[in-house]
Design a protein around this motif. Structure first.
Motif, PDB file in Angstrom:
ATOM      1  N   GLU A 253       0.901  -1.153  -0.123  1.00 53.81           N
ATOM      2  CA  GLU A 253       0.002  -0.076  -0.060  1.00 53.81           C
ATOM      3  C   GLU A 253       0.756   1.218   0.119  1.00 53.81           C
ATOM      4  O   GLU A 253       1.560   1.531   0.823  1.00 53.81           O
ATOM      5  CB  GLU A 253      -0.866  -0.111   1.241  1.00 53.81           C
ATOM      6  CG  GLU A 253      -1.804   0.952   1.248  1.00 53.81           C
ATOM      7  CD  GLU A 253      -3.253   0.702   2.142  1.00 53.81           C
ATOM      8  OE1 GLU A 253      -3.047  -0.489   2.680  1.00 53.81           O
ATOM      9  OE2 GLU A 253      -4.106   1.508   2.134  1.00 53.81           O
ATOM     10  N   ALA A 269      -8.141  -1.877   0.822  1.00 58.55           N
ATOM     11  CA  ALA A 269      -9.266  -2.091   2.075  1.00 58.55           C
ATOM     12  C   ALA A 269     -10.098  -3.170   1.476  1.00 58.55           C
ATOM     13  O   ALA A 269     -10.611  -3.167   0.418  1.00 58.55           O
ATOM     14  CB  ALA A 269     -10.171  -1.156   2.370  1.00 58.55           C
ATOM     15  N   GLY A 270     -10.491  -4.389   2.423  1.00 58.03           N
ATOM     16  CA  GLY A 270     -10.895  -5.553   1.791  1.00 58.03           C
ATOM     17  C   GLY A 270      -9.950  -6.663   1.299  1.00 58.03           C
ATOM     18  O   GLY A 270      -8.876  -6.374   0.846  1.00 58.03           O
ATOM     19  N   THR A 271     -10.008  -7.784   2.229  1.00 60.15           N
ATOM     20  CA  THR A 271      -8.774  -8.661   1.959  1.00 60.15           C
ATOM     21  C   THR A 271      -9.734 -10.039   1.919  1.00 60.15           C
ATOM     22  O   THR A 271     -10.399 -10.389   2.549  1.00 60.15           O
ATOM     23  CB  THR A 271      -8.270  -8.596   3.443  1.00 60.15           C
ATOM     24  OG1 THR A 271      -7.567  -7.392   3.411  1.00 60.15           O
ATOM     25  CG2 THR A 271      -7.165  -9.724   3.268  1.00 60.15           C
ATOM     26  N   GLU A 297     -16.385  -1.168   2.976  1.00 56.76           N
ATOM     27  CA  GLU A 297     -15.274  -0.962   3.672  1.00 56.76           C
ATOM     28  C   GLU A 297     -14.176  -0.272   2.698  1.00 56.76           C
ATOM     29  O   GLU A 297     -13.416   0.715   2.907  1.00 56.76           O
ATOM     30  CB  GLU A 297     -14.556  -2.270   3.955  1.00 56.76           C
ATOM     31  CG  GLU A 297     -13.509  -2.380   5.099  1.00 56.76           C
ATOM     32  CD  GLU A 297     -12.802  -3.569   5.443  1.00 56.76           C
ATOM     33  OE1 GLU A 297     -13.474  -4.553   5.561  1.00 56.76           O
ATOM     34  OE2 GLU A 297     -11.617  -3.550   5.770  1.00 56.76           O
ATOM     35  N   HIS A 332      -6.291  -8.320  -2.199  1.00 59.24           N
ATOM     36  CA  HIS A 332      -6.982  -7.052  -1.715  1.00 59.24           C
ATOM     37  C   HIS A 332      -7.941  -6.499  -2.878  1.00 59.24           C
ATOM     38  O   HIS A 332      -7.555  -6.533  -3.958  1.00 59.24           O
ATOM     39  CB  HIS A 332      -5.974  -6.103  -1.511  1.00 59.24           C
ATOM     40  CG  HIS A 332      -5.198  -6.474  -0.154  1.00 59.24           C
ATOM     41  ND1 HIS A 332      -5.667  -6.721   1.195  1.00 59.24           N
ATOM     42  CD2 HIS A 332      -3.711  -6.527   0.169  1.00 59.24           C
ATOM     43  CE1 HIS A 332      -4.776  -6.916   2.045  1.00 59.24           C
ATOM     44  NE2 HIS A 332      -3.734  -7.063   1.441  1.00 59.24           N
ATOM     45  N   TYR A 388       4.463   1.014  13.141  1.00 59.29           N
ATOM     46  CA  TYR A 388       3.330   0.142  12.342  1.00 59.29           C
ATOM     47  C   TYR A 388       2.384   0.889  11.897  1.00 59.29           C
ATOM     48  O   TYR A 388       1.833   1.680  12.558  1.00 59.29           O
ATOM     49  CB  TYR A 388       3.012  -1.319  13.203  1.00 59.29           C
ATOM     50  CG  TYR A 388       1.790  -1.882  12.635  1.00 59.29           C
ATOM     51  CD1 TYR A 388       1.887  -2.287  11.569  1.00 59.29           C
ATOM     52  CD2 TYR A 388       0.632  -1.646  13.277  1.00 59.29           C
ATOM     53  CE1 TYR A 388       0.372  -3.118  10.984  1.00 59.29           C
ATOM     54  CE2 TYR A 388      -0.827  -2.302  12.929  1.00 59.29           C
ATOM     55  CZ  TYR A 388      -0.603  -2.933  11.797  1.00 59.29           C
ATOM     56  OH  TYR A 388      -1.758  -3.371  11.104  1.00 59.29           O
ATOM     57  N   ALA A 424      -6.806  -5.473  10.750  1.00 60.71           N
ATOM     58  CA  ALA A 424      -7.966  -5.912   9.979  1.00 60.71           C
ATOM     59  C   ALA A 424      -8.623  -4.653  10.462  1.00 60.71           C
ATOM     60  O   ALA A 424      -9.185  -4.529  11.485  1.00 60.71           O
ATOM     61  CB  ALA A 424      -8.230  -7.275  10.266  1.00 60.71           C
ATOM     62  N   GLU A 438      -7.538 -13.335   9.343  1.00 59.72           N
ATOM     63  CA  GLU A 438      -7.078 -12.353   8.457  1.00 59.72           C
ATOM     64  C   GLU A 438      -5.505 -11.664   8.861  1.00 59.72           C
ATOM     65  O   GLU A 438      -4.846 -11.549   8.109  1.00 59.72           O
ATOM     66  CB  GLU A 438      -8.185 -11.212   8.164  1.00 59.72           C
ATOM     67  CG  GLU A 438      -7.538 -10.147   7.191  1.00 59.72           C
ATOM     68  CD  GLU A 438      -8.703  -9.306   6.709  1.00 59.72           C
ATOM     69  OE1 GLU A 438      -9.911  -9.674   6.555  1.00 59.72           O
ATOM     70  OE2 GLU A 438      -8.276  -8.239   6.732  1.00 59.72           O
TER      71      GLU A 438
HETATM   72  C1  LIG Z   1      -3.911  -3.255   8.691  1.00 55.84           C
HETATM   73  C2  LIG Z   1      -3.505  -4.225   8.002  1.00 55.84           C
HETATM   74  O1  LIG Z   1      -3.846  -4.020   6.466  1.00 55.84           O
HETATM   75  C3  LIG Z   1      -4.905  -3.129   5.938  1.00 55.84           C
HETATM   76  C4  LIG Z   1      -6.444  -3.516   6.262  1.00 55.84           C
HETATM   77  C5  LIG Z   1      -7.043  -4.290   5.142  1.00 55.84           C
HETATM   78  C6  LIG Z   1      -8.275  -4.812   5.437  1.00 55.84           C
HETATM   79  O2  LIG Z   1      -8.821  -4.676   6.289  1.00 55.84           O
HETATM   80  O3  LIG Z   1      -8.839  -5.466   4.389  1.00 55.84           O
HETATM   81  C7  LIG Z   1      -6.279  -4.397   3.897  1.00 55.84           C
HETATM   82  C8  LIG Z   1      -5.165  -3.723   3.563  1.00 55.84           C
HETATM   83  C9  LIG Z   1      -4.623  -2.813   4.510  1.00 55.84           C
HETATM   84  O4  LIG Z   1      -5.053  -1.443   4.266  1.00 55.84           O
HETATM   85  C10 LIG Z   1      -2.385  -5.008   7.895  1.00 55.84           C
HETATM   86  O5  LIG Z   1      -2.011  -5.464   6.972  1.00 55.84           O
HETATM   87  O6  LIG Z   1      -1.818  -4.762   9.129  1.00 55.84           O
END
Ligand SMILES: C=C(O[C@@H]1C=C(C(=O)O)C=C[C@H]1O)C(=O)O
Length: 460
Positions: A253, A269-271, A297, A332, A388, A424, A438
């Motif tokens: 990202e 965002a979205g995993t 999201e 993602h 972080y 997450a 996740e």
């Molecule tokens: C918070 C994290 O990832 C973030 C959260 C995501 C989500 O909730 O889907 C996806 C990618 C990132 O923006 C992480 O990797 O620690």
């Protein structure tokens, strides 16, 4: 806020020289004797085992060797403080830049704490040497201190010789333990449940919050970060591999890139958690990520990016539809944004620190609405995120820079100990166990790059 660039009396006067090293004669000192190391592994073996910095994607990027100085800041004003100190350093430096590419001349590597109340410093590290590679060209920058007035006259070969690169084989560390950090997996599930129920309550003003947990990996002896970076770079070629002040990882990202007045950003965002083979699971990922939770999201993340980038850019264009970003461990929803950096009425330029400040924290690592989500994070998460989820990257003296969001990473705490982080996005309908899984998928790149023997739980 415009920055004055008048250096204060205490600002060091750095002597900076950049020159191409891809056309050097065979009598240049190794490893530049006519053949630049051609693979990233080849190059990594030339680096010292510690005391370097890195921002590399694929075969391009910047590697800093040694440390000339470190600038530090804390608190609410950390972005402005770093920007001011950087501008002063740039204004005082004497620069002979024969390369004139983004990332040549004076370069600093920066990692900024996620939260204003963090007990961890936000930093800019200025190396003694910076090796850059872009569009097939390779250059070297030497940063001399003001204690050494003979530097400007030094020959390139003398400066290269001062690097004293001695190849040492990459090592693998033996991992002796993997232990929960401040937020255990069980506690994480509990706080996710609490947060989700709060988001569901009719009076809740928040719509999404990102929660994270940590774990501590201990090795028998020193962790060889070169090995970790080499593996991340090979396994995750579309990510930005970084090492700044002991923060090491590979982020997919890009918070912001400011290059020659152009601004871009990649928001995720979205995993979807990959079970076996990302190639074969694209259709399943598309169906999963097309669901309401992930698309809503994602739309929060886009909205927060567009509204915060708006004031510092012109002609901002955001992808109308997200695309899938496929990594080895997760897939993602991703959207890219492009614009031009606004110009101020007084003609001064907006620094990459200010652009990063405007957009940080995005809804991808904070939540929506931003300020309330930050309050909830400090209420629910029982840890200091340190750097972080903060901005990590580089800046040069011409107003260029790139900041990724420090994800899929860990902070070295001792030479043989690293704290990993993963989070997450929590929505009203989030399921604690699924969110915990996740985070496991997001820990996976660092665990495997460190050689942690651990098979992920792949069930959905
Ligand atoms: C918070 C994290 O990832 C973030 C959260 C995501 C989500 O909730 O889907 C996806 C990618 C990132 O923006 C992480 O990797 O620690």
């Amino acid at each position: 806020m415009p920055h004055t660039s008048a250096p204060s009396a205490s600002t060091p006067r750095l002597t900076v020289r950049s020159w191409f090293v891809d056309g050097l004669t065979p009598d240049a000192p190794p490893p530049f004797a006519g053949n630049i190391p051609t693979s990233s592994l080849d190059f990594l073996t030339q680096l010292p085992t510690s005391g370097f910095a890195c921002w590399v994607r694929g075969r391009s990027g910047l590697v800093g060797i040694g440390r000339r100085l470190r600038l530090r800041a804390r608190g609410e004003d950390r972005f402005h403080d770093l920007a001011r100190q950087w501008d002063e350093l740039v204004a005082a430096a004497e620069v002979d830049d024969r390369v004139a590419l983004m990332g040549s001349g004076l370069v600093g590597f920066s990692a900024i704490a996620f939260a204003a109340d963090s007990g961890v410093d936000s930093v800019i590290d200025v190396p003694e040497y910076i090796l850059g590679r872009r569009d097939g060209r390779v250059w070297l920058t030497h940063v001399g201190g003001d204690e050494d007035p003979t530097q400007p006259a030094a020959q390139s070969d003398e400066l290269i010789a001062g690097l004293q690169l001695t190849p040492t084989p990459l090592r693998d560390q033996r991992i002796v333990s993997r232990a929960p950090g401040h937020v255990s997996p069980e506690r994480f599930e509990e706080i996710v449940a609490l947060a989700a129920s709060r988001l569901r309550s009719p009076e809740a003003g928040e719509r999404k919050i990102v929660l994270a947990r940590d774990e501590v990996i201990t090795a028998e002896d020193d962790i060889d970060v070169r090995t970790v970076l080499g593996r991340l770079n090979a396994e995750f070629p579309s990510t930005w591999t970084f090492l700044v002040a002991g923060l090491v990882g590979a982020t997919p990202e890009l918070l912001i890139g400011v290059e020659d007045g152009a601004v871009h950003s990649r928001v995720l965002a979205g995993t979807y958690r990959v079970q076996d083979d990302p190639e074969k699971e694209v259709a399943r990922a598309r169906a999963h990520l097309g669901g309401r939770k992930d698309s809503v999201e994602h739309s929060y993340a886009i909205d927060s990016l567009a509204s915060t980038l708006g004031p510092v850019t012109e002609e901002l264009h955001v992808d109308p539809e997200p695309h899938l970003l496929q990594l080895a461990n997760v897939i993602h929803l991703a959207s890219d944004a492009h614009g031009r950096l606004s110009t101020r009425a007084d003609g001064s330029r907006i620094s990459p620190f200010e652009v990063a400040h405007a957009v940080h924290p995005t809804a991808a690592v904070g939540g929506t609405p931003r300020a309330r989500a930050m309050d909830l994070i400090s209420q629910f998460e029982e840890m200091d995120r340190g750097r972080y989820a903060g901005p990590v990257g580089w800046v040069d003296g011409y107003g260029n820079g790139q900041f990724g969001i420090a994800l899929r990473c860990g902070q070295l705490e001792e030479r043989n100990r690293i704290r990993l982080f993963a989070g997450a996005g929590i929505m009203p309908d989030s399921e604690p166990e699924s969110e915990r899984r996740e985070t496991d998928a997001k820990f996976a790149p660092m665990r495997s790059a460190l050689g942690v023997d651990w098979s992920p739980d792949t069930s959905h």
